[in-house]
Write an enzyme that holds these catalytic residues in place. Structure first.
Site, short mmCIF file in Angstrom:
data_model
loop_
_atom_site.label_atom_id
_atom_site.label_comp_id
_atom_site.label_asym_id
_atom_site.label_seq_id
_atom_site.Cartn_x
_atom_site.Cartn_y
_atom_site.Cartn_z
N ARG A 291 0.31 -87.97 -5.18
CA ARG A 291 -0.69 -87.74 -6.22
C ARG A 291 -0.18 -86.77 -7.30
O ARG A 291 -0.55 -86.88 -8.46
CB ARG A 291 -2.00 -87.22 -5.61
CG ARG A 291 -2.80 -88.32 -4.92
CD ARG A 291 -4.16 -87.86 -4.48
NE ARG A 291 -5.02 -88.99 -4.15
CZ ARG A 291 -6.28 -88.89 -3.78
NH1 ARG A 291 -6.85 -87.71 -3.69
NH2 ARG A 291 -6.99 -89.97 -3.50
N LYS B 59 -17.16 -102.92 9.03
CA LYS B 59 -18.60 -103.17 8.95
C LYS B 59 -19.05 -103.75 7.63
O LYS B 59 -18.67 -103.29 6.57
CB LYS B 59 -19.35 -101.85 9.20
CG LYS B 59 -19.15 -101.29 10.60
CD LYS B 59 -19.99 -100.04 10.81
CE LYS B 59 -19.89 -99.55 12.25
NZ LYS B 59 -20.73 -98.36 12.48
N GLY C 17 -8.28 -96.65 1.31
CA GLY C 17 -7.37 -96.00 2.26
C GLY C 17 -6.70 -96.93 3.24
O GLY C 17 -5.47 -96.98 3.35
N GLY D 56 -12.88 -93.98 -3.07
CA GLY D 56 -14.29 -94.17 -3.42
C GLY D 56 -14.50 -94.71 -4.82
O GLY D 56 -15.37 -95.57 -5.04
#
Length: 391
Positions: free
Chosen positions: A36, A193, A350, A373
């Site tokens: 990063r 999920k 991720g 996110g």
């Protein structure tokens, strides 16, 4: 949407407040992955080459508005200096005095913004304090763009604002993938999920031509169609929701691709005895851990005709062999098509990055987002405050 970039500003003699995401992993006081930090180099170098001074603003961890010593950016300042190849001064308290005394080639790194409760509260007063330190605001932190914080949203309304090189690259890649893509468009969505990706699936069925559903999510869809999934990970209570998504896809002309063969095992461990069966033939005492070779072959046929691919999540339990086979094969196929110039491929999240790296495919994808996110919320069709503020 249109946004300004570094090329739209004259930085000569100007102080650039640059919001970056250098929230890197640290063990025993040592940065273990500087990726990063490496990705902000083009922005810093460009501003300095244009005669500007760089003041870096960032967060580190989740201190929740309090000073937490182990989350101080002082820990990573030496690594930032090594990567940038210029002097970097960590500034703990009097930001204004440090800015006034900056040397020409010096980079300032302000202390963790989240030590101040005004950061996450998107407090205008805190944003004004930050804005008073600079002349131009540069957001180079797409991965924090889904947060309406003082340093990502409020400040953009107080100074001339633009996207840094990394932010502009990310926005360009995403626009090419889902904004105005070349068709056919394929999306691969995997993971454990369905419940965590309802918004994502709902948005994608109206935007893509083919939607591949893998991982534990696929089991929920198979069960919703009346198939016995044995002891597999499955959200049986979401059967009706899964059927609604299938209906929406059908109405939108989007093909949902579920496994046409499955790899099952009685144990969740590496090298476990396993077999490939039809999706409606999972033994009652077994669990589905991967998609089978026929499914992979069909995904390959779809990718051969595709022009654009968006990927989020693995197709199976990629962490353990041999249940990484479908993910590895599909990723390798997509990488080869991308390298040949036949496919624009954008991936993020991720598990996705880890899976593509494990498959040795990441380097040949058109773009890999490390945003997590923010990447997911963009795929869900949500407006990102940090991006909207640049418009």
């Amino acid at each position: 949407m249109a946004w300004k970039t570094l090329d739209d500003f004259d930085f000569t003699g100007k102080r650039a407040l640059v919001r970056v995401d250098i929230n890197v992993p640290v063990e025993d006081g040592v940065v273990t992955d500087a990726t990063r930090i490496e990705r902000i180099v083009p922005t810093v170098e460009d501003i300095q080459a244009k005669g500007g001074k760089v003041i870096l603003m960032a967060h580190f961890g989740r201190p929740k508005g309090k000073v937490v010593p182990e989350m101080s950016l002082e820990i990573i300042a030496p690594t930032v200096a090594d990567v940038l190849g210029v002097p970097v001064t960590w500034v703990n308290s009097d930001f204004g005095a440090a800015v006034a005394e900056m040397e020409e080639d010096e980079v300032l790194l302000l202390e963790n913004l989240r030590f101040n409760p005004g950061e996450e509260a998107n407090d205008e007063g805190f944003a004004k304090r930050l804005a008073g330190l600079g002349d131009i605001y540069v957001n180079d932190a797409f991965s924090a763009a889904h947060r309406a914080h003082a340093s990502t949203e409020a400040i953009a309304h107080l100074l001339p604002a633009c996207a840094g090189r990394l932010m502009a690259e990310e926005l360009g890649a995403l626009e090419k993938a889902l904004g105005t893509p070349d068709r056919p468009v394929v999306a691969v969505v995997g993971g454990a999920k369905v419940s965590t990706k309802l918004d994502l699936l709902g948005n994608l069925v109206g935007k893509v031509d083919h939607l591949v559903i893998g991982g534990g999510m696929a089991n929920t869809f198979l069960a919703a169609q009346g198939m016995d999934v044995g002891k597999s990970l499955c959200e049986h209570d979401l059967a009706e929701t899964a059927r609604e998504i299938l209906g929406k896809a059908d109405a939108a002309g989007c093909e949902i691709i579920l496994p046409c063969d499955i790899v099952v095992a009685r144990e969740f461990k590496a090298g476990a005895a396993h077999e490939t069966v039809a999706p409606d033939a999972c033994p009652a005492d077994a669990m589905i851990l991967d998609a089978g070779p026929a499914t992979v072959a069909y995904i390959g046929e779809v990718l051969d005709k595709a022009k654009t691919l968006v990927w989020n999540g693995p197709l199976g339990a990629f962490e353990i062999t041999p249940f990484d086979a479908a993910t590895n094969a599909a990723a390798t196929k997509a990488a080869a098509l991308s390298k040949a110039g036949q496919l624009v491929s954008v991936a993020g999240g991720g598990d996705t990055v880890a899976a593509l790296n494990q498959a040795g495919a990441a380097d040949d994808f058109t773009y890999i987002s490390t945003a997590g996110g923010a990447f997911l919320e963009w795929m869900e069709g949500k407006e990102l405050p940090g991006v909207a503020a640049l418009g």
